[in-house]
Design an enzyme around this catalytic site. Structure first.
Site, mmCIF file in Angstrom:
data_model
loop_
_atom_site.group_PDB
_atom_site.id
_atom_site.type_symbol
_atom_site.label_atom_id
_atom_site.label_comp_id
_atom_site.label_asym_id
_atom_site.label_seq_id
_atom_site.Cartn_x
_atom_site.Cartn_y
_atom_site.Cartn_z
ATOM 1 C CB SER A 193 -0.923 -0.065 1.304
ATOM 2 O OG SER A 193 -2.131 0.847 1.064
ATOM 3 C CG ASP B 261 -7.692 -3.116 -3.744
ATOM 4 O OD1 ASP B 261 -8.419 -2.319 -2.723
ATOM 5 O OD2 ASP B 261 -6.441 -2.952 -3.547
ATOM 6 C CG HIS C 143 -6.082 -2.419 0.197
ATOM 7 N ND1 HIS C 143 -5.470 -1.713 -1.005
ATOM 8 C CD2 HIS C 143 -5.206 -1.885 1.203
ATOM 9 C CE1 HIS C 143 -4.553 -1.005 -0.749
ATOM 10 N NE2 HIS C 143 -4.367 -1.001 0.494
#
Length: 227
Positions: free
Chosen positions: A77, A176, A206
């Site tokens: 991320s 996601d 995610h």
């Protein structure tokens, strides 16, 4: 050999723990999985500036350069954005980007999505529910100032994707809801390295390391790192 793992915004090392564990089991590499400033359970993100997160990761990478000739960096991320930036400043041999935020993520949606995942996991006893409870509490209490710093980080460091020339593996969850496929596609197209791979995990959201395609994730990463 050395490998630096960089977790995401509002998260902690547990986001990468499954991948960290399998690499630790299969290698004798020097591994680093630091907690970024403000992300420890006893700390606050309030008043933090994004360069604190970048500087912490950079210090860990610098330390690895003193003891390792070959260094890999794995970012999740926001950590993927930082990892990409650092790869343009240091001699990074391979780069792995998981659910990397080339565009903003919706932290409210992230908490909601994670809660759904926690309930699904609890029904199947796949994950420890307290892991997700901790994640939800952190995301739900994220100060606006920290979210703005996250956005600044993405804005300021996004141009560095075009300077990445290390061999790179980009992984993205097919389900996601926070990062659309265009985010991974943008990163893949921007990276200058001729040795690059874009791999979608079709059923994953995610948090890739805890998703239904986690075996595919582990195998793909291990193949890329040749372990």
């Amino acid at each position: 050999m050395g490998c630096l793992f960089i977790h995401g915004f509002g998260g902690a090392p547990y986001e990468l723990e499954p991948l960290y564990s399998i690499i630790k089991e299969r290698t004798d590499w020097e591994l680093r999985l630091p907690i970024l400033p403000g992300h420890d359970k006893n700390e606050s993100l309030d008043g933090r500036e994004y360069m604190e997160w970048v500087s912490k990761a950079e210090k860990e990478l610098e330390d690895l350069t003193f003891s390792c000739d070959t260094i890999y960096v794995i970012g999740y991320s926001m950590g993927g954005v930082i990892a990409s930036y650092l790869s343009t400043k240091y001699n990074v041999s391979k780069l792995v980007l998981l659910s990397t935020s080339a565009h903003y993520i919706d932290v409210t949606q992230l908490a909601e999505d994670t809660w759904k995942m926690a309930k699904d996991a609890a029904r199947g006893d796949l994950l420890e529910n307290d892991l997700f409870q901790r994640y939800i509490r952190r995301m739900g209490s994220t100060p606006i100032s920290a979210s703005l710093e996250f956005q600044k980080l993405v804005d300021d460091l996004r141009p560095y994707f075009e300077k990445v020339d290390a061999p790179t593996l980009v992984l993205q969850g097919g389900e996601d809801g926070l990062l659309p496929p265009k985010s991974a596609e943008y990163i893949y197209e921007s990276i200058q390295s001729e040795d690059k791979t874009l791999h979608f995990l079709p059923r994953s959201k995610h948090m890739l390391c805890y998703g239904p395609d986690k075996d595919d994730l582990m195998n793909t990463c291990c193949d890329f790192l040749k372990i």
